[in-house]
Design a protein around this motif. Structure first.
Motif, PDB file in Angstrom:
ATOM      1  N   SER A  12      32.336 127.125  55.887  1.00  9.58           N
ATOM      2  CA  SER A  12      31.626 127.648  57.054  1.00  9.58           C
ATOM      3  C   SER A  12      30.735 128.800  56.614  1.00  9.58           C
ATOM      4  CB  SER A  12      32.627 128.153  58.084  1.00  9.58           C
ATOM      5  OG  SER A  12      33.361 127.062  58.587  1.00  9.58           O
ATOM      6  N   ARG A  14      28.242 131.713  57.653  1.00  8.25           N
ATOM      7  CA  ARG A  14      27.932 132.543  58.829  1.00  8.25           C
ATOM      8  C   ARG A  14      26.926 133.625  58.497  1.00  8.25           C
ATOM      9  NH1 ARG A  14      33.569 131.645  58.897  1.00  8.25           N
ATOM     10  NH2 ARG A  14      34.236 130.258  60.597  1.00  8.25           N
ATOM     11  N   GLN A  66      27.843 134.621  69.111  1.00  9.17           N
ATOM     12  CA  GLN A  66      28.221 134.647  67.691  1.00  9.17           C
ATOM     13  C   GLN A  66      26.925 134.868  66.907  1.00  9.17           C
ATOM     14  OE1 GLN A  66      31.433 131.674  66.636  1.00  9.17           O
ATOM     15  NE2 GLN A  66      30.820 130.784  68.585  1.00  9.17           N
ATOM     16  N   ARG A 159      44.324 126.299  52.670  1.00  2.00           N
ATOM     17  CA  ARG A 159      44.816 125.091  53.327  1.00  2.00           C
ATOM     18  C   ARG A 159      46.327 124.967  53.136  1.00  2.00           C
ATOM     19  NH1 ARG A 159      40.209 125.503  55.024  1.00  2.00           N
ATOM     20  NH2 ARG A 159      38.641 123.853  55.067  1.00  2.00           N
TER      21      ARG A 159
HETATM   22  C1  LIG Z   1      35.799 121.797  65.739  1.00  3.17           C
HETATM   23  C2  LIG Z   1      35.527 123.114  65.078  1.00  3.17           C
HETATM   24  C3  LIG Z   1      35.087 124.195  65.837  1.00  3.17           C
HETATM   25  C4  LIG Z   1      34.788 125.416  65.225  1.00  3.17           C
HETATM   26  N1  LIG Z   1      34.252 126.441  65.970  1.00  3.17           N
HETATM   27  C5  LIG Z   1      33.857 127.579  65.356  1.00  3.17           C
HETATM   28  C6  LIG Z   1      33.175 128.606  66.086  1.00  3.17           C
HETATM   29  O1  LIG Z   1      32.909 128.516  67.281  1.00  3.17           O
HETATM   30  N2  LIG Z   1      32.792 129.710  65.404  1.00  3.17           N
HETATM   31  C7  LIG Z   1      33.024 129.875  64.065  1.00  3.17           C
HETATM   32  O2  LIG Z   1      32.625 130.903  63.522  1.00  3.17           O
HETATM   33  N3  LIG Z   1      33.647 128.917  63.346  1.00  3.17           N
HETATM   34  C8  LIG Z   1      34.063 127.779  63.945  1.00  3.17           C
HETATM   35  N4  LIG Z   1      34.651 126.766  63.218  1.00  3.17           N
HETATM   36  C9  LIG Z   1      34.837 126.936  61.768  1.00  3.17           C
HETATM   37  C10 LIG Z   1      36.322 127.092  61.353  1.00  3.17           C
HETATM   38  O3  LIG Z   1      36.748 128.387  61.661  1.00  3.17           O
HETATM   39  C11 LIG Z   1      36.424 126.808  59.834  1.00  3.17           C
HETATM   40  O4  LIG Z   1      36.033 125.466  59.595  1.00  3.17           O
HETATM   41  C12 LIG Z   1      37.818 127.027  59.279  1.00  3.17           C
HETATM   42  O5  LIG Z   1      38.174 128.389  59.360  1.00  3.17           O
HETATM   43  C13 LIG Z   1      37.930 126.585  57.814  1.00  3.17           C
HETATM   44  O6  LIG Z   1      36.991 127.260  57.005  1.00  3.17           O
HETATM   45  P1  LIG Z   1      35.874 126.489  56.164  1.00  3.17           P
HETATM   46  O7  LIG Z   1      35.011 125.720  57.146  1.00  3.17           O
HETATM   47  O8  LIG Z   1      35.076 127.582  55.464  1.00  3.17           O
HETATM   48  O9  LIG Z   1      36.535 125.577  55.190  1.00  3.17           O
HETATM   49  C14 LIG Z   1      34.981 125.560  63.817  1.00  3.17           C
HETATM   50  C15 LIG Z   1      35.424 124.462  63.063  1.00  3.17           C
HETATM   51  C16 LIG Z   1      35.679 123.255  63.676  1.00  3.17           C
HETATM   52  C17 LIG Z   1      36.091 122.081  62.808  1.00  3.17           C
END
Ligand SMILES: Cc1cc2nc3c(=O)[nH]c(=O)nc-3n(C[C@H](O)[C@H](O)[C@H](O)COP(=O)(O)O)c2cc1C
Length: 173
Positions: A12, A14, A66, A159
């Motif tokens: 993710s 940001r 956000q 994980r």
């Molecule tokens: C269905 C879904 C909704 C999510 N919604 C948000 C969100 O609104 N804001 C955000 O910052 N991250 C969001 N995430 C990201 C998750 O927090 C993130 O995928 C998780 O912490 C794992 O980290 P990674 O994606 O870096 O592997 C979302 C992820 C998924 C799969």
């Protein structure tokens, strides 16, 4: 890049650079999303590419402000046009289909060195209104996409252990 690398690199993101993703590149990435499987190959999906700064600002407000949402080059809205359609197993097909397609998108983006972030924290009705989406459709998820401030690398992911999540033949706690 192979699938394994894309999976490990995707995370993710940001924090994005101001640089814009060209429209052709965005469309090429969506084209890979479109290759995803869907129940009965119905493809009851639409993707809105939100690139207009005013629209991005509105979506940012619809998604709990956000801050990275405004930084991203674009926001992708993954929409099911048939949210009531359930598979025999009782699970709504559109949610599964869109999730697979958006995952393909995030992996193709990672291959291209682009960052994405899923956004589930948004107000469904407000975002539908902002994007002029018909009443009988639903946004399954939003996804930011852009050039990451810090380039993607195969960092360790937090994980659960495999042993905690798999069992053989029957469920086990
Ligand atoms: C269905 C879904 C909704 C999510 N919604 C948000 C969100 O609104 N804001 C955000 O910052 N991250 C969001 N995430 C990201 C998750 O927090 C993130 O995928 C998780 O912490 C794992 O980290 P990674 O994606 O870096 O592997 C979302 C992820 C998924 C799969």
């Amino acid at each position: 890049m192979d699938v394994e690398k894309a999976i490990l690199k995707r995370r993710s993101v940001r924090s994005y650079k101001e640089k814009k993703i060209p429209q052709e590149k965005l469309e090429e990435i969506i084209n890979f999303g479109k290759m995803a499987p869907s129940a009965n190959n119905r493809q009851d999906w639409k993707f809105i590419l939100i690139t207009d700064e005013k629209k991005k600002e509105e979506i940012y407000k619809d998604a709990k402000k956000q801050s990275f949402i405004k930084e991203a080059s674009a926001i992708i809205a993954g929409i099911t046009t048939n949210p009531e359609d359930k598979m025999t197993c009782g699970i709504p097909a559109g949610i599964v289909d869109l999730s697979i397609a958006l995952d393909h998108i995030s992996l193709k983006a990672a291959e291209e060195g682009l960052g994405t972030c899923w956004i589930g924290a948004f107000h469904q009705e407000k975002a539908k209104n902002t994007l002029e989406i018909p009443e009988n459709h639903k946004i399954v998820a939003l996804m930011t996409i852009g050039y990451p401030k810090h380039s993607l690398s195969e960092k360790e992911k937090q994980r659960k252990n495999l042993k905690e999540i798999i069992s053989y033949n029957t469920f086990s706690e």
